[in-house]
Write a protein that holds these residues in place. Structure first.
Motif, PDB file in Angstrom:
ATOM      1  N   PHE A 129     -36.558 -16.639 -46.557  1.00  0.00           N
ATOM      2  CA  PHE A 129     -35.344 -17.195 -45.965  1.00  0.00           C
ATOM      3  C   PHE A 129     -35.158 -18.636 -46.427  1.00  0.00           C
ATOM      4  O   PHE A 129     -36.048 -19.216 -47.071  1.00  0.00           O
ATOM      5  CB  PHE A 129     -35.384 -17.114 -44.438  1.00  0.00           C
ATOM      6  CG  PHE A 129     -36.461 -17.951 -43.784  1.00  0.00           C
ATOM      7  CD1 PHE A 129     -36.167 -19.199 -43.249  1.00  0.00           C
ATOM      8  CD2 PHE A 129     -37.761 -17.478 -43.677  1.00  0.00           C
ATOM      9  CE1 PHE A 129     -37.149 -19.969 -42.643  1.00  0.00           C
ATOM     10  CE2 PHE A 129     -38.745 -18.239 -43.064  1.00  0.00           C
ATOM     11  CZ  PHE A 129     -38.446 -19.490 -42.547  1.00  0.00           C
ATOM     12  N   LEU A 130     -33.990 -19.202 -46.121  1.00  0.00           N
ATOM     13  CA  LEU A 130     -33.678 -20.582 -46.480  1.00  0.00           C
ATOM     14  C   LEU A 130     -33.319 -21.379 -45.244  1.00  0.00           C
ATOM     15  O   LEU A 130     -32.683 -20.855 -44.318  1.00  0.00           O
ATOM     16  CB  LEU A 130     -32.499 -20.660 -47.463  1.00  0.00           C
ATOM     17  CG  LEU A 130     -32.777 -20.365 -48.938  1.00  0.00           C
ATOM     18  CD1 LEU A 130     -32.900 -18.867 -49.167  1.00  0.00           C
ATOM     19  CD2 LEU A 130     -31.667 -20.937 -49.820  1.00  0.00           C
ATOM     20  N   GLU A 131     -33.725 -22.635 -45.244  1.00  0.00           N
ATOM     21  CA  GLU A 131     -33.226 -23.615 -44.282  1.00  0.00           C
ATOM     22  C   GLU A 131     -32.796 -24.831 -45.083  1.00  0.00           C
ATOM     23  O   GLU A 131     -33.627 -25.453 -45.756  1.00  0.00           O
ATOM     24  CB  GLU A 131     -34.302 -24.005 -43.259  1.00  0.00           C
ATOM     25  CG  GLU A 131     -34.488 -22.987 -42.157  1.00  0.00           C
ATOM     26  CD  GLU A 131     -35.341 -23.498 -41.009  1.00  0.00           C
ATOM     27  OE1 GLU A 131     -35.667 -24.708 -41.008  1.00  0.00           O
ATOM     28  OE2 GLU A 131     -35.679 -22.705 -40.119  1.00  0.00           O
ATOM     29  N   ALA A 169     -40.212 -25.301 -41.547  1.00  0.00           N
ATOM     30  CA  ALA A 169     -39.160 -24.457 -40.989  1.00  0.00           C
ATOM     31  C   ALA A 169     -39.137 -24.610 -39.470  1.00  0.00           C
ATOM     32  O   ALA A 169     -40.172 -24.772 -38.831  1.00  0.00           O
ATOM     33  CB  ALA A 169     -39.394 -23.004 -41.369  1.00  0.00           C
ATOM     34  N   ASP A 202     -36.653 -22.605 -37.462  1.00  0.00           N
ATOM     35  CA  ASP A 202     -35.928 -21.518 -36.808  1.00  0.00           C
ATOM     36  C   ASP A 202     -36.190 -20.222 -37.564  1.00  0.00           C
ATOM     37  O   ASP A 202     -35.456 -19.871 -38.486  1.00  0.00           O
ATOM     38  CB  ASP A 202     -34.430 -21.844 -36.788  1.00  0.00           C
ATOM     39  CG  ASP A 202     -33.626 -20.812 -36.009  1.00  0.00           C
ATOM     40  OD1 ASP A 202     -34.251 -19.931 -35.389  1.00  0.00           O
ATOM     41  OD2 ASP A 202     -32.384 -20.881 -36.031  1.00  0.00           O
ATOM     42  N   PHE A 203     -37.250 -19.531 -37.203  1.00  0.00           N
ATOM     43  CA  PHE A 203     -37.611 -18.312 -37.942  1.00  0.00           C
ATOM     44  C   PHE A 203     -37.965 -17.159 -37.017  1.00  0.00           C
ATOM     45  O   PHE A 203     -38.719 -16.258 -37.386  1.00  0.00           O
ATOM     46  CB  PHE A 203     -38.766 -18.593 -38.912  1.00  0.00           C
ATOM     47  CG  PHE A 203     -39.945 -19.310 -38.297  1.00  0.00           C
ATOM     48  CD1 PHE A 203     -40.941 -18.621 -37.634  1.00  0.00           C
ATOM     49  CD2 PHE A 203     -40.042 -20.690 -38.399  1.00  0.00           C
ATOM     50  CE1 PHE A 203     -42.027 -19.270 -37.085  1.00  0.00           C
ATOM     51  CE2 PHE A 203     -41.133 -21.364 -37.845  1.00  0.00           C
ATOM     52  CZ  PHE A 203     -42.132 -20.652 -37.187  1.00  0.00           C
ATOM     53  N   LEU A 214     -30.997 -14.301 -43.541  1.00  0.00           N
ATOM     54  CA  LEU A 214     -30.448 -15.525 -42.961  1.00  0.00           C
ATOM     55  C   LEU A 214     -30.009 -15.267 -41.531  1.00  0.00           C
ATOM     56  O   LEU A 214     -29.394 -14.245 -41.245  1.00  0.00           O
ATOM     57  CB  LEU A 214     -29.244 -16.018 -43.773  1.00  0.00           C
ATOM     58  CG  LEU A 214     -29.478 -16.316 -45.260  1.00  0.00           C
ATOM     59  CD1 LEU A 214     -28.155 -16.698 -45.921  1.00  0.00           C
ATOM     60  CD2 LEU A 214     -30.507 -17.408 -45.451  1.00  0.00           C
ATOM     61  N   ASN A 215     -30.318 -16.212 -40.648  1.00  0.00           N
ATOM     62  CA  ASN A 215     -29.802 -16.117 -39.284  1.00  0.00           C
ATOM     63  C   ASN A 215     -28.526 -16.955 -39.167  1.00  0.00           C
ATOM     64  O   ASN A 215     -28.025 -17.484 -40.167  1.00  0.00           O
ATOM     65  CB  ASN A 215     -30.865 -16.547 -38.263  1.00  0.00           C
ATOM     66  CG  ASN A 215     -31.298 -18.001 -38.424  1.00  0.00           C
ATOM     67  OD1 ASN A 215     -30.563 -18.830 -38.949  1.00  0.00           O
ATOM     68  ND2 ASN A 215     -32.497 -18.314 -37.959  1.00  0.00           N
ATOM     69  N   GLN A 246     -27.882 -19.936 -37.832  1.00  0.00           N
ATOM     70  CA  GLN A 246     -28.031 -21.339 -38.191  1.00  0.00           C
ATOM     71  C   GLN A 246     -28.159 -21.522 -39.691  1.00  0.00           C
ATOM     72  O   GLN A 246     -27.590 -22.443 -40.290  1.00  0.00           O
ATOM     73  CB  GLN A 246     -29.263 -21.928 -37.480  1.00  0.00           C
ATOM     74  CG  GLN A 246     -29.488 -23.422 -37.710  1.00  0.00           C
ATOM     75  CD  GLN A 246     -28.417 -24.274 -37.068  1.00  0.00           C
ATOM     76  OE1 GLN A 246     -27.820 -23.874 -36.059  1.00  0.00           O
ATOM     77  NE2 GLN A 246     -28.153 -25.443 -37.638  1.00  0.00           N
ATOM     78  N   GLN A 247     -28.898 -20.653 -40.322  1.00  0.00           N
ATOM     79  CA  GLN A 247     -29.156 -20.766 -41.766  1.00  0.00           C
ATOM     80  C   GLN A 247     -27.944 -20.387 -42.609  1.00  0.00           C
ATOM     81  O   GLN A 247     -27.953 -20.608 -43.824  1.00  0.00           O
ATOM     82  CB  GLN A 247     -30.354 -19.882 -42.128  1.00  0.00           C
ATOM     83  CG  GLN A 247     -31.646 -20.356 -41.504  1.00  0.00           C
ATOM     84  CD  GLN A 247     -32.651 -19.239 -41.298  1.00  0.00           C
ATOM     85  OE1 GLN A 247     -32.397 -18.082 -41.642  1.00  0.00           O
ATOM     86  NE2 GLN A 247     -33.808 -19.575 -40.738  1.00  0.00           N
ATOM     87  N   SER A 248     -26.910 -19.830 -41.985  1.00  0.00           N
ATOM     88  CA  SER A 248     -25.709 -19.406 -42.712  1.00  0.00           C
ATOM     89  C   SER A 248     -24.560 -20.395 -42.576  1.00  0.00           C
ATOM     90  O   SER A 248     -23.443 -20.108 -43.024  1.00  0.00           O
ATOM     91  CB  SER A 248     -25.247 -18.030 -42.192  1.00  0.00           C
ATOM     92  OG  SER A 248     -26.257 -17.079 -42.315  1.00  0.00           O
ATOM     93  N   THR A 278     -26.040 -22.332 -49.841  1.00  0.00           N
ATOM     94  CA  THR A 278     -27.158 -21.403 -49.684  1.00  0.00           C
ATOM     95  C   THR A 278     -27.097 -20.283 -50.719  1.00  0.00           C
ATOM     96  O   THR A 278     -28.114 -19.935 -51.338  1.00  0.00           O
ATOM     97  CB  THR A 278     -27.147 -20.799 -48.266  1.00  0.00           C
ATOM     98  OG1 THR A 278     -27.314 -21.853 -47.311  1.00  0.00           O
ATOM     99  CG2 THR A 278     -28.272 -19.794 -48.087  1.00  0.00           C
TER     100      THR A 278
END
Length: 211
Positions: free
Chosen positions: A95-97, A122, A124-125, A149-150, A152-154, A160
């Motif tokens: 995932f990405l933050e 990280a 928020d995972f 991606l959740n 927040q990450q989107s 992204t």
């Protein structure tokens, strides 16, 4: 800054950075295997004027500047990698933050989150950990090159997805509301990345493990 000072500064930059670039090239070529690509880039990076040229030739500055541009192009090539195009094992989720890429792994009920591209941690995972545990439970790994991606990450989806493309991701799952950010996106985006949207965690799990 005089032309001579500028030339010396550029030459020093090239000297300091060539070693690292060649090290990366050797790694890609298989450490001791000096293939054609490696020889090509070594030749590209090897240019240096002799002392007479350094102090007397006006076009030496232009030659060095041109070589510096080529060096930067080589360096930028290696900024585009394959951090997201990996074979997943059960319990692994990428995932990405922000601009950082993370790999979450669950093994023996222990969760480990590694930053693959930076130093930040990280924050928020929870979703990724849920998926990792479900992956272990089903003994099924995610498809190669999958990114989760959740919400927040989107939030900054264009940036992204740019990173996802640069790092050779294949498939990206994100919340359905994120699709509004794709208005005006390049038409070929969907051919480069397979984008999949989910309405809830349950729907995402179904897509990943029962689809």
């Amino acid at each position: 800054m005089s032309d001579l000072s500028e030339l010396i500064k550029i030459a020093k930059n090239i000297e300091n950075q060539n070693t690292e670039i060649i090290r990366l090239l050797k790694k890609i070529a298989g450490e001791d295997e000096e293939d054609e690509r490696l020889r090509k880039y070594k030749e590209l990076l090897s240019y240096a004027p002799d002392h007479g040229e350094l102090y007397t030739s006006d076009d030496a500055i232009e030659k060095i500047k041109a070589k510096e541009v080529e060096r930067e192009e080589v360096e930028n090539t290696f900024k585009i990698g394959s951090a997201l195009n990996n074979s997943h094992e059960p319990g692994e989720v990428y995932f990405l933050e922000g601009t950082d890429i993370f790999k979450l792994s669950v093994e023996n009920n222990e969760t480990v989150v590694d930053n693959l591209t930076g130093d930040a941690e990280a924050s928020d995972f929870e979703l990724q950990e849920l998926i990792a545990n479900e992956s272990i439970k089903n003994d099924v790994s995610l498809d190669d090159g999958t990114v989760i991606l959740n919400s927040q990450q989107s939030q900054n989806l264009p940036e992204t997805l740019k990173i996802c493309v640069e790092q050779d991701a294949k498939k990206v799952f994100m919340p359905i509301f994120s699709s509004t950010q794709l208005v005006g996106a390049p038409n070929n985006l969907m051919t480069i990345l397979k984008l999949d949207f989910y309405k809830s965690q349950d729907q995402l799990l179904e897509k990943l493990f029962k689809g």
